[in-house]
Design a protein around this motif. Structure first.
Motif, PDB file in Angstrom:
ATOM      1  N   LEU A  59      -8.521 -40.143  11.302  1.00 42.17           N
ATOM      2  CA  LEU A  59      -8.860 -40.091   9.871  1.00 42.17           C
ATOM      3  C   LEU A  59      -7.675 -40.537   9.004  1.00 42.17           C
ATOM      4  O   LEU A  59      -7.847 -41.298   8.048  1.00 42.17           O
ATOM      5  CB  LEU A  59      -9.309 -38.654   9.515  1.00 42.17           C
ATOM      6  CG  LEU A  59      -9.548 -38.342   8.044  1.00 42.17           C
ATOM      7  CD1 LEU A  59     -10.631 -39.231   7.436  1.00 42.17           C
ATOM      8  CD2 LEU A  59      -9.934 -36.850   7.864  1.00 42.17           C
ATOM      9  N   GLU A 202     -15.186 -32.387  10.711  1.00 42.29           N
ATOM     10  CA  GLU A 202     -15.143 -33.818  11.065  1.00 42.29           C
ATOM     11  C   GLU A 202     -14.094 -33.952  12.173  1.00 42.29           C
ATOM     12  O   GLU A 202     -14.447 -34.198  13.330  1.00 42.29           O
ATOM     13  CB  GLU A 202     -14.758 -34.659   9.836  1.00 42.29           C
ATOM     14  CG  GLU A 202     -14.618 -36.149  10.121  1.00 42.29           C
ATOM     15  CD  GLU A 202     -14.120 -36.964   8.916  1.00 42.29           C
ATOM     16  OE1 GLU A 202     -13.624 -36.368   7.932  1.00 42.29           O
ATOM     17  OE2 GLU A 202     -14.219 -38.216   8.968  1.00 42.29           O
ATOM     18  N   GLU A 203     -12.819 -33.734  11.823  1.00 38.74           N
ATOM     19  CA  GLU A 203     -11.757 -33.626  12.836  1.00 38.74           C
ATOM     20  C   GLU A 203     -11.400 -32.162  13.068  1.00 38.74           C
ATOM     21  O   GLU A 203     -10.913 -31.804  14.130  1.00 38.74           O
ATOM     22  CB  GLU A 203     -10.504 -34.368  12.376  1.00 38.74           C
ATOM     23  CG  GLU A 203     -10.571 -35.872  12.525  1.00 38.74           C
ATOM     24  CD  GLU A 203      -9.239 -36.546  12.211  1.00 38.74           C
ATOM     25  OE1 GLU A 203      -8.382 -35.939  11.541  1.00 38.74           O
ATOM     26  OE2 GLU A 203      -9.067 -37.704  12.655  1.00 38.74           O
ATOM     27  N   SER A 250     -18.837 -43.830  11.055  1.00 42.37           N
ATOM     28  CA  SER A 250     -17.547 -43.258  10.658  1.00 42.37           C
ATOM     29  C   SER A 250     -16.941 -42.507  11.834  1.00 42.37           C
ATOM     30  O   SER A 250     -15.769 -42.693  12.177  1.00 42.37           O
ATOM     31  CB  SER A 250     -17.754 -42.318   9.465  1.00 42.37           C
ATOM     32  OG  SER A 250     -16.629 -41.491   9.267  1.00 42.37           O
ATOM     33  N   LEU A 254     -13.417 -43.687  13.501  1.00 38.02           N
ATOM     34  CA  LEU A 254     -12.251 -42.800  13.379  1.00 38.02           C
ATOM     35  C   LEU A 254     -11.991 -42.052  14.684  1.00 38.02           C
ATOM     36  O   LEU A 254     -11.189 -41.117  14.725  1.00 38.02           O
ATOM     37  CB  LEU A 254     -12.440 -41.828  12.209  1.00 38.02           C
ATOM     38  CG  LEU A 254     -12.620 -42.492  10.842  1.00 38.02           C
ATOM     39  CD1 LEU A 254     -12.673 -41.457   9.726  1.00 38.02           C
ATOM     40  CD2 LEU A 254     -11.503 -43.498  10.562  1.00 38.02           C
TER      41      LEU A 254
END
Ligand code: HPA
Ligand code: ZN
Length: 322
Positions: A59, A202-203, A250, A254
């Motif tokens: 990211l 997300e991460e 995405s 990423l």
């Protein structure tokens, strides 16, 4: 290979988009055009050279280039042109309603006024509604790598444009910036009747999703795919039908997932989660909504019923009235 009829089904079905950063829809051609008219130097010589730099290990790699690209946006017309270009993509993708994110702090810190940002985007939203028949809302996101005082200042300024803004969100570098850090600013936004959303999982781990729900009281989670490691959280999200704005290309670009065939979207649907497909930063990640649908459908062998479910979920999860 995906069948021609499924491809047609994907492009024809009406959709809403709920996770789209307007600065992430900035195509290199328009970036160079705006840089030229604003007399700003881009550190890449050509559109091709810039596109070649779009290789991200994580990211943060992406965010560094994304904030750099936003530097050429100065005038109201720049924000208008950027937003209008995205609406034209919506038209091509049969996105009939979109809830756009903008990052005011990225621009305020360079001396651009809130008025410039909001007026440019709002004028494009009005023209898109009238000329293209696309409805939209605007959500301003706080940058989580900055401190909460900066977010509070941004919110106070945004209150002058309350009629133009439906809600607030939280984006930028996730790991190390727990949702709890923004508890006060989200409480303040709630008092003002803003809708609340946040990037989480997300991460960062599933604990960040719990944090966004419990500490920030958000009604929608952006990304949220890391919930799949937490049985209790899956149950909670399914039971409460908390929307998860998933962005497959995405996640691939990423390196949140190694391969689209490893993407958890299908499993999320199987667990009854209110997930749908969005493009996040399409100019950087290789595709708008339909391309996200196509590549995901191919990798996960999605059926017409799955596509229909995802499109229905996008309406259900939107802030549109019933
Ligand atoms: N995650 C966090 N911050 C962002 C993103 C994202 O996917 N896109 C733009 N800002
Ligand atoms: Zn995002």
């Amino acid at each position: 290979m995906i069948s021609e009829s499924l491809e047609k089904y994907i492009s024809n079905i009406p959709k809403t988009e709920l996770h789209l950063h307007i600065e992430g829809s900035f195509e290199p051609e328009l970036m160079f055009e705006i840089a030229r008219r604003n007399n700003i130097n881009i550190r890449f010589k050509t559109v091709e050279e810039l596109r070649k730099a779009y290789q991200f290990g994580n990211l943060q790699d992406f965010l560094d280039i994304y904030y750099d690209g936003a530097n050429v946006l100065i005038h109201e017309q720049d924000f208008y042109d950027l937003t209008m270009a995205y609406f034209r993509k919506c038209k091509e993708n049969n996105v009939v309603h979109t809830e756009i994110f903008a990052d005011p702090q990225t621009h305020l810190s360079r001396g651009v006024k809130m008025e410039t940002i909001i007026n440019g985007i709002t004028r494009a939203r009005e023209d898109a509604e009238r000329e293209l028949g696309i409805s939209s809302y605007l959500i301003i996101c706080f940058l989580r790598h900055l401190d909460e005082d900066s977010a509070i200042e941004t919110l106070e300024e945004a209150l002058n444009y309350k009629n133009e803004i439906i809600g607030v969100g939280l984006d930028s570098s996730e790991v190390g910036n727990h949702p709890e850090k923004f508890k006060r600013v989200f409480a303040r936004a709630k008092e003002e009747d803003f809708r609340l959303v946040a990037h989480a999982g997300e991460e960062g781990p599933s604990e960040y999703i719990w944090g966004a729900l419990r500490e920030l009281n958000v009604s929608r989670i952006d990304h949220g795919i890391r919930c799949m490691n937490d049985e209790g959280l899956i149950d909670y999200l399914a039971e409460n039908q908390v929307p998860l704005t998933v962005c497959p290309l995405s996640n691939l670009k990423l390196q949140v997932v190694k391969n689209l065939s490893h993407h958890p979207l299908k499993e999320m649907l199987n667990n009854g989660l209110l997930a749908m497909i969005n493009s996040d930063d399409p100019a950087y990640f290789g595709g708008y909504v339909n391309e996200n649908f196509l590549q995901t459908a191919e990798a996960l062998n999605l059926s017409e019923e799955d596509i229909l479910q995802l499109a229905k979920n996008s309406f259900k999860a939107s802030f549109l009235p019933e």
